[in-house]
Design a protein around this motif. Structure first.
Motif, PDB file in Angstrom:
ATOM      1  N   ALA A 151       7.527   8.635  -1.223  1.00  0.00           N
ATOM      2  CA  ALA A 151       8.387   9.125  -0.593  1.00  0.00           C
ATOM      3  C   ALA A 151       7.988  10.679  -1.937  1.00  0.00           C
ATOM      4  CB  ALA A 151       9.432   9.227  -0.512  1.00  0.00           C
ATOM      5  N   PRO A 152       7.457  11.691  -1.907  1.00  0.00           N
ATOM      6  CA  PRO A 152       8.135  12.850  -3.059  1.00  0.00           C
ATOM      7  C   PRO A 152       8.656  13.394  -2.349  1.00  0.00           C
ATOM      8  CG  PRO A 152       5.932  12.869  -1.453  1.00  0.00           C
ATOM      9  CD  PRO A 152       6.885  11.876  -1.495  1.00  0.00           C
ATOM     10  N   PRO A 153       8.940  14.599  -2.649  1.00  0.00           N
ATOM     11  CA  PRO A 153       9.814  15.735  -2.715  1.00  0.00           C
ATOM     12  C   PRO A 153       9.586  15.781  -1.355  1.00  0.00           C
ATOM     13  CG  PRO A 153      10.312  15.636  -4.763  1.00  0.00           C
ATOM     14  CD  PRO A 153       9.112  14.575  -4.732  1.00  0.00           C
ATOM     15  N   GLN A 154      10.709  16.060  -0.031  1.00  0.00           N
ATOM     16  CA  GLN A 154       9.780  16.340   1.069  1.00  0.00           C
ATOM     17  C   GLN A 154       9.275  18.217   0.777  1.00  0.00           C
ATOM     18  OE1 GLN A 154      12.917  15.525   4.550  1.00  0.00           O
ATOM     19  NE2 GLN A 154      13.489  13.297   2.969  1.00  0.00           N
ATOM     20  N   ILE A 155       9.961  19.214   0.786  1.00  0.00           N
ATOM     21  CA  ILE A 155       9.632  20.284  -0.260  1.00  0.00           C
ATOM     22  C   ILE A 155       8.155  20.283  -0.052  1.00  0.00           C
ATOM     23  CG2 ILE A 155      10.256  20.722  -2.062  1.00  0.00           C
ATOM     24  CD1 ILE A 155      11.441  22.590   1.300  1.00  0.00           C
ATOM     25  N   THR A 156       7.455  19.689  -0.503  1.00  0.00           N
ATOM     26  CA  THR A 156       5.992  19.629  -1.470  1.00  0.00           C
ATOM     27  C   THR A 156       4.880  19.520  -0.019  1.00  0.00           C
ATOM     28  OG1 THR A 156       6.170  17.344  -1.749  1.00  0.00           O
ATOM     29  CG2 THR A 156       7.087  18.849  -3.635  1.00  0.00           C
ATOM     30  N   PRO A 160       1.051  26.548   3.091  1.00  0.00           N
ATOM     31  CA  PRO A 160       0.798  27.980   3.651  1.00  0.00           C
ATOM     32  C   PRO A 160       1.199  28.380   5.135  1.00  0.00           C
ATOM     33  CG  PRO A 160       0.437  27.687   1.619  1.00  0.00           C
ATOM     34  CD  PRO A 160       0.219  26.029   2.458  1.00  0.00           C
ATOM     35  N   ASP A 161       0.290  27.274   5.828  1.00  0.00           N
ATOM     36  CA  ASP A 161      -0.013  27.682   7.015  1.00  0.00           C
ATOM     37  C   ASP A 161       1.283  27.018   8.034  1.00  0.00           C
ATOM     38  OD1 ASP A 161      -0.988  25.254   6.868  1.00  0.00           O
ATOM     39  OD2 ASP A 161      -2.874  25.701   7.421  1.00  0.00           O
ATOM     40  N   THR A 162       2.072  26.069   7.241  1.00  0.00           N
ATOM     41  CA  THR A 162       3.245  25.639   8.419  1.00  0.00           C
ATOM     42  C   THR A 162       3.709  26.181   9.451  1.00  0.00           C
ATOM     43  OG1 THR A 162       3.236  24.072   7.233  1.00  0.00           O
ATOM     44  CG2 THR A 162       4.657  23.612   8.496  1.00  0.00           C
ATOM     45  N   ASP A 163       3.720  25.799  10.844  1.00  0.00           N
ATOM     46  CA  ASP A 163       4.565  27.205  11.915  1.00  0.00           C
ATOM     47  C   ASP A 163       5.351  26.783  12.174  1.00  0.00           C
ATOM     48  OD1 ASP A 163       3.012  25.919  13.101  1.00  0.00           O
ATOM     49  OD2 ASP A 163       1.774  27.282  13.338  1.00  0.00           O
ATOM     50  N   GLU A 226      12.695  27.697  -0.256  1.00  0.00           N
ATOM     51  CA  GLU A 226      12.207  27.109  -0.586  1.00  0.00           C
ATOM     52  C   GLU A 226      11.051  26.855   0.403  1.00  0.00           C
ATOM     53  OE1 GLU A 226      10.868  25.463  -3.426  1.00  0.00           O
ATOM     54  OE2 GLU A 226      12.204  26.764  -4.739  1.00  0.00           O
ATOM     55  N   ILE A 227      11.574  26.905   1.673  1.00  0.00           N
ATOM     56  CA  ILE A 227      11.214  26.972   3.008  1.00  0.00           C
ATOM     57  C   ILE A 227       9.624  28.002   3.036  1.00  0.00           C
ATOM     58  CG2 ILE A 227      10.925  26.548   5.550  1.00  0.00           C
ATOM     59  CD1 ILE A 227      13.252  24.322   5.893  1.00  0.00           C
ATOM     60  N   ALA A 228      10.843  29.398   3.253  1.00  0.00           N
ATOM     61  CA  ALA A 228      10.062  30.436   2.998  1.00  0.00           C
ATOM     62  C   ALA A 228       9.005  31.184   2.038  1.00  0.00           C
ATOM     63  CB  ALA A 228      11.761  31.581   2.824  1.00  0.00           C
ATOM     64  N   GLU A 229       9.854  30.243   0.571  1.00  0.00           N
ATOM     65  CA  GLU A 229       8.442  30.618  -0.428  1.00  0.00           C
ATOM     66  C   GLU A 229       7.496  29.735   0.056  1.00  0.00           C
ATOM     67  OE1 GLU A 229       6.922  31.940  -3.670  1.00  0.00           O
ATOM     68  OE2 GLU A 229       8.590  32.589  -2.760  1.00  0.00           O
ATOM     69  N   ARG A 230       7.438  28.851   0.698  1.00  0.00           N
ATOM     70  CA  ARG A 230       6.324  27.805   0.568  1.00  0.00           C
ATOM     71  C   ARG A 230       5.708  27.789   2.463  1.00  0.00           C
ATOM     72  NH1 ARG A 230       5.941  23.041  -2.637  1.00  0.00           N
ATOM     73  NH2 ARG A 230       7.315  22.920  -4.404  1.00  0.00           N
ATOM     74  N   ASN A 285      20.606  32.454   7.446  1.00  0.00           N
ATOM     75  CA  ASN A 285      19.338  32.164   7.186  1.00  0.00           C
ATOM     76  C   ASN A 285      18.519  32.796   7.625  1.00  0.00           C
ATOM     77  OD1 ASN A 285      18.848  31.475   3.732  1.00  0.00           O
ATOM     78  ND2 ASN A 285      20.886  29.874   4.541  1.00  0.00           N
ATOM     79  N   GLY A 286      18.648  33.539   8.557  1.00  0.00           N
ATOM     80  CA  GLY A 286      17.512  33.865  10.117  1.00  0.00           C
ATOM     81  C   GLY A 286      17.241  32.621  10.565  1.00  0.00           C
ATOM     82  N   HIS A 287      17.538  31.921  11.017  1.00  0.00           N
ATOM     83  CA  HIS A 287      17.070  30.346  11.631  1.00  0.00           C
ATOM     84  C   HIS A 287      18.824  30.261  13.016  1.00  0.00           C
ATOM     85  CE1 HIS A 287      14.313  29.873   8.617  1.00  0.00           C
ATOM     86  NE2 HIS A 287      15.098  30.012   7.893  1.00  0.00           N
ATOM     87  N   VAL A 288      18.425  29.118  13.471  1.00  0.00           N
ATOM     88  CA  VAL A 288      19.274  28.576  14.373  1.00  0.00           C
ATOM     89  C   VAL A 288      18.983  26.992  14.584  1.00  0.00           C
ATOM     90  CG1 VAL A 288      18.031  29.927  16.137  1.00  0.00           C
ATOM     91  CG2 VAL A 288      17.627  27.925  15.956  1.00  0.00           C
ATOM     92  N   SER A 289      20.429  26.608  14.852  1.00  0.00           N
ATOM     93  CA  SER A 289      20.972  25.456  14.399  1.00  0.00           C
ATOM     94  C   SER A 289      20.510  25.068  16.093  1.00  0.00           C
ATOM     95  CB  SER A 289      21.979  24.440  13.731  1.00  0.00           C
ATOM     96  OG  SER A 289      22.811  25.406  14.499  1.00  0.00           O
TER      97      SER A 289
END
Length: 340
Positions: A151-156, A160-163, A226-230, A285-289
């Motif tokens: 289980a590597p760092p989840q952010i990895t 780029p095309d994750t939507d 990080e999500i926005a960057e990746r 951060n411009g998102h929803v919960s």
């Protein structure tokens, strides 16, 4: 998550969690503080799925609820994927469900086919799922740490095309396990004879930790950056923590009576703080919960076939103690669909 809100109103161990036994303790104790209340000021929408769906962080801080089913429409209604690549990030409240339906992946993460990522991915409007959730996860496990082998760092796992990205994080970082340990200390062998005043013992520290973690410039903001960057084009939905405790005293049961009225009230307040903080960070951060609610009690006090969560014995629902049931995960998946 100790408070189950009704319609009129809109997690694991701490560290180092690097062995299976440590993770088991995290799953059994830490989630007990998933105490949740939805912000009353949040905008709302409704969807037909296991109860009323409350969707917060839609940019409104006042007034009248609106009605919407989101771009996914009624759950499962679209024939073509609107979100072709979906990555789920988070802790046990996203990873677990029915433990008789393992989803594969690292054993220590305890992912279930009944968790909300898999249930959301069953919607034809959602394409390929990468389930990176892991029981016991904290912020470092999202960003930098290999939590368990495989289980590597989840952010990895973002591309780029994750939507579409969902995120459940923070409960372990602010000490769910410590809070639960305090509230239930007198129920343990060799514990004190009476409940501890946990507000006095822990209240200021927990509130400060919530502010540090979710506040502007805190660790949760780093995750969003990080999500926005990746994955710069991804839609991101944060999930609040499902309620453990009933909102109304008349819906209580042996467990709620045992922890004492003062600790129950403090747990409700802390849950409000946590879920407000989740919501504030998402909105900033411009998102929803999102957080599902119901016209009927869905807490650990509810009948077995109506529970969204369990208390210390989850065997009747095939789930870990103090965690969501498959039905609760279904409700969360529907809340996300409504938000989309």
């Amino acid at each position: 998550m100790l408070t189950s809100r009704r319609r009129p109103f809109p997690s694991p161990s701490i560290s180092p969690r690097r062995t299976a036994s440590r993770l088991t303790g995290a799953l059994a104790v830490g989630a007990a503080l998933t105490l949740a209340v939805t912000p009353i000021s949040a905008a709302q929408s409704t969807a037909e799925a296991a109860g009323t769906i409350t969707v917060s962080s839609l940019g409104s801080t006042i007034g009248a609820p609106g009605s919407s089913t989101g771009s996914l429409g009624p759950f499962g209604s679209l024939a073509a994927p609107a979100y072709a690549g979906y990555v789920a990030l988070g802790d046990s409240y996203a990873a677990l469900g029915d433990n008789t339906e393992p989803a594969g992946g690292p054993t220590g993460c305890a992912r279930s086919l009944a968790n909300y990522p898999h249930q959301l991915a069953s919607n034809p409007a959602v394409g390929d799922l990468t389930d990176s959730t892991c029981g016991g996860a904290e912020v470092p496990d999202i960003l930098t740490v290999t939590q368990v082998e495989g289980a590597p760092p989840q952010i990895t796992t973002l591309e780029p095309d994750t939507d579409l990205v969902t995120l459940s994080i923070g409960g372990n970082d602010v000490g769910f396990g410590t809070i639960v340990g305090c509230i239930t200390a007198h129920l343990q062998p060799g514990g004190p004879q009476q409940p501890i005043d946990c507000r006095t013992v822990q209240g200021a520290t927990v509130s400060a930790d919530i502010d540090d973690l979710y506040g502007e410039g805190g660790a949760v903001d780093v995750i969003y950056d990080e999500i926005a960057e990746r994955s710069p084009d991804a839609t991101v939905v944060a999930t609040q923590y499902l309620p453990l405790m009933p909102a109304e005293d008349e819906d209580g049961c042996q467990f709620t009576a045992a922890i004492g009225a003062a600790n129950l009230e403090w747990a409700r307040e802390i849950t409000q703080e946590i879920n407000d903080a989740v919501d504030d960070a998402a909105l900033r951060n411009g998102h929803v919960s999102v957080l599902p609610t119901s016209d009927t009690d869905r807490s650990g006090c509810a009948p077995v076939n109506e529970r969204w969560v369990v208390f210390n014995d989850g065997s009747a629902n095939n789930t870990a103690p103090f965690h969501p049931t498959a039905l609760g995960q279904e409700a969360m998946a529907a809340a996300i669909a409504a938000a989309l």
